[in-house]
Design a protein around this motif. Structure first.
Motif, PDB file in Angstrom:
ATOM      1  N   ALA A 146      -6.829 -14.539   8.460  1.00  0.00           N
ATOM      2  CA  ALA A 146      -6.728 -13.008   8.992  1.00  0.00           C
ATOM      3  C   ALA A 146      -8.064 -12.465   9.575  1.00  0.00           C
ATOM      4  CB  ALA A 146      -5.958 -12.028   7.880  1.00  0.00           C
ATOM      5  N   PHE A 147      -7.779 -11.347  10.278  1.00  0.00           N
ATOM      6  CA  PHE A 147      -9.189 -10.907  10.758  1.00  0.00           C
ATOM      7  C   PHE A 147      -9.959 -10.055   9.741  1.00  0.00           C
ATOM      8  CE2 PHE A 147      -9.673  -6.156  11.123  1.00  0.00           C
ATOM      9  CZ  PHE A 147      -8.416  -5.712  10.739  1.00  0.00           C
ATOM     10  N   LYS A 148      -9.613  -9.864   8.767  1.00  0.00           N
ATOM     11  CA  LYS A 148     -10.450  -9.013   7.513  1.00  0.00           C
ATOM     12  C   LYS A 148     -11.780 -10.071   7.338  1.00  0.00           C
ATOM     13  CE  LYS A 148      -7.259  -5.977   6.525  1.00  0.00           C
ATOM     14  NZ  LYS A 148      -5.950  -6.185   7.299  1.00  0.00           N
ATOM     15  N   ASP A 156      -3.819  -8.856   3.369  1.00  0.00           N
ATOM     16  CA  ASP A 156      -4.787  -9.629   3.993  1.00  0.00           C
ATOM     17  C   ASP A 156      -6.084  -9.303   3.419  1.00  0.00           C
ATOM     18  OD1 ASP A 156      -3.320 -11.135   5.333  1.00  0.00           O
ATOM     19  OD2 ASP A 156      -3.072  -9.844   7.135  1.00  0.00           O
ATOM     20  N   PRO A 213      -3.046  -4.028  16.947  1.00  0.00           N
ATOM     21  CA  PRO A 213      -2.039  -4.124  15.759  1.00  0.00           C
ATOM     22  C   PRO A 213      -2.760  -3.126  14.876  1.00  0.00           C
ATOM     23  CG  PRO A 213      -2.991  -6.122  15.756  1.00  0.00           C
ATOM     24  CD  PRO A 213      -3.688  -5.614  16.936  1.00  0.00           C
ATOM     25  N   THR A 214      -2.156  -2.202  14.425  1.00  0.00           N
ATOM     26  CA  THR A 214      -2.999  -1.077  13.727  1.00  0.00           C
ATOM     27  C   THR A 214      -2.126  -0.553  12.373  1.00  0.00           C
ATOM     28  OG1 THR A 214      -3.881  -0.287  15.569  1.00  0.00           O
ATOM     29  CG2 THR A 214      -3.827   1.229  13.813  1.00  0.00           C
ATOM     30  N   GLY A 215      -3.084  -0.543  11.307  1.00  0.00           N
ATOM     31  CA  GLY A 215      -2.333  -0.241   9.988  1.00  0.00           C
ATOM     32  C   GLY A 215      -3.407   1.022   9.484  1.00  0.00           C
ATOM     33  N   PHE A 227      -6.281   1.818  10.568  1.00  0.00           N
ATOM     34  CA  PHE A 227      -6.823   2.305  11.804  1.00  0.00           C
ATOM     35  C   PHE A 227      -8.509   1.927  11.715  1.00  0.00           C
ATOM     36  CE2 PHE A 227      -8.326   5.841  14.835  1.00  0.00           C
ATOM     37  CZ  PHE A 227      -7.262   5.611  15.817  1.00  0.00           C
ATOM     38  N   GLY A 228      -8.677   0.910  10.965  1.00  0.00           N
ATOM     39  CA  GLY A 228      -9.866   0.572  10.937  1.00  0.00           C
ATOM     40  C   GLY A 228     -10.387  -0.547  11.996  1.00  0.00           C
ATOM     41  N   ASN A 229      -9.568  -1.456  12.535  1.00  0.00           N
ATOM     42  CA  ASN A 229      -9.755  -2.278  13.337  1.00  0.00           C
ATOM     43  C   ASN A 229      -9.857  -1.566  14.918  1.00  0.00           C
ATOM     44  OD1 ASN A 229     -10.336  -4.833  14.982  1.00  0.00           O
ATOM     45  ND2 ASN A 229      -8.306  -5.515  14.413  1.00  0.00           N
ATOM     46  N   SER A 258       0.843  -6.100   6.884  1.00  0.00           N
ATOM     47  CA  SER A 258      -0.546  -5.550   6.889  1.00  0.00           C
ATOM     48  C   SER A 258      -0.411  -4.159   7.595  1.00  0.00           C
ATOM     49  CB  SER A 258      -1.413  -6.471   7.295  1.00  0.00           C
ATOM     50  OG  SER A 258      -1.375  -7.597   6.667  1.00  0.00           O
ATOM     51  N   MET A 259       0.655  -3.906   8.385  1.00  0.00           N
ATOM     52  CA  MET A 259       0.663  -2.673   9.111  1.00  0.00           C
ATOM     53  C   MET A 259       1.791  -1.789   8.243  1.00  0.00           C
ATOM     54  SD  MET A 259       0.493  -4.690  12.550  1.00  0.00           S
ATOM     55  CE  MET A 259       0.851  -3.460  13.682  1.00  0.00           C
ATOM     56  N   HIS A 285       1.966  -9.855  13.460  1.00  0.00           N
ATOM     57  CA  HIS A 285       1.240  -8.321  13.733  1.00  0.00           C
ATOM     58  C   HIS A 285       0.860  -8.659  15.334  1.00  0.00           C
ATOM     59  CE1 HIS A 285       1.174  -9.335   9.406  1.00  0.00           C
ATOM     60  NE2 HIS A 285       0.736  -7.944   9.390  1.00  0.00           N
ATOM     61  N   THR A 314      -4.720 -10.775  15.004  1.00  0.00           N
ATOM     62  CA  THR A 314      -5.074 -10.523  13.578  1.00  0.00           C
ATOM     63  C   THR A 314      -4.959 -11.361  12.559  1.00  0.00           C
ATOM     64  OG1 THR A 314      -3.535  -9.065  13.165  1.00  0.00           O
ATOM     65  CG2 THR A 314      -5.604  -8.037  13.947  1.00  0.00           C
ATOM     66  N   ALA A 315      -4.038 -12.442  12.889  1.00  0.00           N
ATOM     67  CA  ALA A 315      -3.669 -13.268  11.825  1.00  0.00           C
ATOM     68  C   ALA A 315      -2.924 -14.496  12.123  1.00  0.00           C
ATOM     69  CB  ALA A 315      -2.579 -12.841  10.788  1.00  0.00           C
TER      70      ALA A 315
HETATM   71  C1  LIG Z   1      -5.036  -5.463   8.554  1.00  0.00           C
HETATM   72  C2  LIG Z   1      -4.312  -6.041   9.161  1.00  0.00           C
HETATM   73  C3  LIG Z   1      -4.263  -5.106  10.204  1.00  0.00           C
HETATM   74  C4  LIG Z   1      -4.300  -3.558  10.265  1.00  0.00           C
HETATM   75  O1  LIG Z   1      -5.695  -3.440  10.658  1.00  0.00           O
HETATM   76  P1  LIG Z   1      -6.328  -1.805  10.372  1.00  0.00           P
HETATM   77  O2  LIG Z   1      -7.757  -2.235  10.486  1.00  0.00           O
HETATM   78  O3  LIG Z   1      -5.712  -1.675   9.073  1.00  0.00           O
HETATM   79  O4  LIG Z   1      -5.771  -1.003  11.416  1.00  0.00           O
HETATM   80  C5  LIG Z   1      -3.387  -5.682  11.288  1.00  0.00           C
HETATM   81  N1  LIG Z   1      -3.081  -7.286  11.257  1.00  0.00           N
HETATM   82  C6  LIG Z   1      -3.528  -7.866  10.215  1.00  0.00           C
HETATM   83  C7  LIG Z   1      -2.904  -9.256  10.394  1.00  0.00           C
HETATM   84  C8  LIG Z   1      -3.914  -7.390   9.187  1.00  0.00           C
HETATM   85  O5  LIG Z   1      -4.483  -8.206   8.008  1.00  0.00           O
END
Ligand SMILES: *Cc1c(COP(=O)(O)O)cnc(C)c1O
Length: 494
Positions: free
Chosen positions: A111-113, A146, A266-268, A270-272, A321-322, A398, A424-425
């Motif tokens: 995942a993008f984390k 994630d 794709p936002t949860g 709001f960090g990315n 994750s969102m 996502h 993102t994943a």
């Molecule tokens: C964390 C996550 C997001 C959301 O990213 P934010 O930075 O929290 O907005 C989207 N997609 C995936 C797969 C993630 O793990």
């Protein structure tokens, strides 16, 4: 370069190292650089021939003056190895005419984390040394799935640091849970929480805010910090891939020098997407930032009406994750566009009433840069299915949320700019839902799902996920949100 709290109109500064060490400012605000460094077209062009770690070191340097150029380069090289990320940590691929995909899932947890959390722990350890910190750091993480695994992977067996992760027991996919439950490392602790992500996050925030916990830990020579995207050290590495993607689009002849691109994320929390805004403010030619949400579309409503209101039902979706109603990093956007005084006012109203409303002219300012769209569960499945059927490209839910939002945005605005959709994943992290989307059968998030998906799509299961089933389950505890405090104190004493 000093860092200031989003809630402090006096703009009292701390060093970059101090901001990374603490995570959260003492007034409850988030740290922001006092100004955003601007790169010229020539500065960006000079990054083009460099490798990803070299680009990262140069982009981070003005934000992190406490760290030497050599140290930053060494950390970036150690973080983004070919062994962990493959040939390119963040490749850009074709999605459709006028649309590309930024693939951020090639790291060790798929995942993008990983893009942030392979680098951030190294910066964190340097920050502790820089601050003369002698206590042990205890990193607390509330995760929607994630972040937890990526943070565990980044911090495990790092000297001077312990990490404790809390995930919503029923809010993560089977593989996400397995990733965390099988985490090795002497310094790690993992718990399932009864409740959803917001419950876990709120409980962790209460532990952070408790003076009693702080004193008790202090007596043991321990202090709390955060690896969530509220920590600046987590956010700043994410700027790099937007700049890198632009350079790669340019190098691949997809865009002309200076041409603006739109970014759909794709936002949860709001960090990315906020990192994309920072890249834009640094001078990268970016047009609109399109914030894509699932059925928990509190952000879509915010960008359309100026009202942020978390008082609404919470839905569990196939893009867990969102599944978030409290997007912490939105506070940084308020700060950048409206200043600290209004940010402090809106934040107070958010914690008191669960809502705040922007003045119309403030919303207009934000709308110049952002649009919001959301994607339903049915649309998410349909997007996964049709993209694979028509173009043979397999995406995770996502990413599908973002792609559908991108299409809505382009149709409604007749936008013609090149569009970068952020992926993102890995689809294999959500194999049950992806399989169900492709075949039209009900979702079964079961052990066989990745193998079945692989067979059906003739794509390989990523190696780190394939290895999971054979690993021993080490962490099975499930606790109530109110017991997080006791768990933290006990773990600190070990
Ligand atoms: C964390 C996550 C997001 C959301 O990213 P934010 O930075 O929290 O907005 C989207 N997609 C995936 C797969 C993630 O793990």
């Amino acid at each position: 370069m000093n860092y200031i709290s989003t809630r402090d109109p006096e703009r009292r500064g701390v060093s970059a190292a101090a901001a990374i060490r603490s995570g959260l400012a003492p007034d409850g605000g988030l740290y922001m650089p006092e100004r955003i460094p601007v790169f010229s077209a020539a500065d960006f062009a000079a990054l083009a021939p460099l490798t990803y770690p070299e680009r990262a070191a140069k982009i981070l340097a003005p934000y992190l003056p406490d760290f030497s150029a050599e140290d930053l380069l060494a950390d970036a090289r150690a973080a983004y190895t070919a062994e962990k990320f493959g040939a390119h940590p963040a490749p850009v691929t074709d999605l459709a005419p006028g649309m590309s995909m930024l693939e951020l899932f090639h790291g060790p947890t798929c995942a993008f984390k990983d893009m942030a959390l392979q680098l951030m722990p190294r910066l964190f350890v340097r920050a502790l040394a820089e601050c003369g910190e002698t206590r042990q750091a205890l990193i607390l993480v509330a995760t929607s799935g994630d972040t937890g695994k990526a943070a565990l992977e980044g911090f495990s067996d790092l000297a001077g640091v312990k990490i404790s992760v809390f995930y919503p027991e029923d809010g993560v996919s089977r593989l996400q849970k397995l990733q965390m439950q099988t985490q090795r490392g002497e310094n790690v602790d993992v718990h399932g929480i009864r409740g959803n992500f917001d419950d876990a996050q709120s409980a962790v925030k209460r532990v952070f805010a408790s003076p009693d916990v702080r004193d008790a830990l202090n007596r043991k020579g321990v202090f709390l910090s955060s690896a969530n995207s509220i920590n600046w050290g987590r956010l700043v590495p994410q700027i790099v891939y937007y700049i890198s993607a632009y350079l790669d689009l340019l190098g691949g002849g997809k865009i002309a020098p200076g041409e603006k691109i739109d970014v759909v994320c794709p936002t949860g929390n709001f960090g990315n997407i906020f990192a994309a805004l920072l890249a834009k403010r640094m001078g990268l030619p970016v047009g609109k930032l399109v914030c894509a949400s699932n059925e928990n579309h509190v952000l879509t409503d915010f960008f359309r009406t100026g009202v942020y209101d978390r008082n609404r039902p919470f839905f569990r979706t196939m893009s867990p994750s969102m599944d978030i109603l409290l997007s912490s990093n939105l506070e940084r956007l308020l700060f950048l566009t409206l200043g600290a005084e209004k940010t402090a006012r809106h934040s107070a109203s958010l914690s008191r009433d669960g809502r705040y409303a922007l003045d119309p002219c403030d919303l207009a300012k934000i709308s110049e840069e952002f649009s919001g769209y959301f994607t339903t569960e049915d649309e998410t499945k349909e997007t996964v299915r049709t993209l694979f059927a028509r173009r043979g490209i397999l995406i995770d839910p996502h990413t599908a949320v973002a792609l559908h939002a991108a299409r809505q945005y382009r149709r409604e605005t007749a936008a013609e700019r090149h569009t970068l959709v952020v992926s993102t994943a890995s689809p294999y992290k959500f194999a049950g839902d992806v399989l169900s989307a492709l075949t039209g059968t009900p979702a079964h998030d079961v052990q066989d799902a990745p193998a079945a998906l692989s067979l059906l799509t003739k794509t390989p299961v990523p190696a780190p996920l394939a290895a999971l089933e054979k690993r021993e389950i080490l962490h099975t505890a499930i606790i109530d949100p109110d017991d997080i405090e006791d768990s933290v104190l006990a773990f600190a004493a070990e």
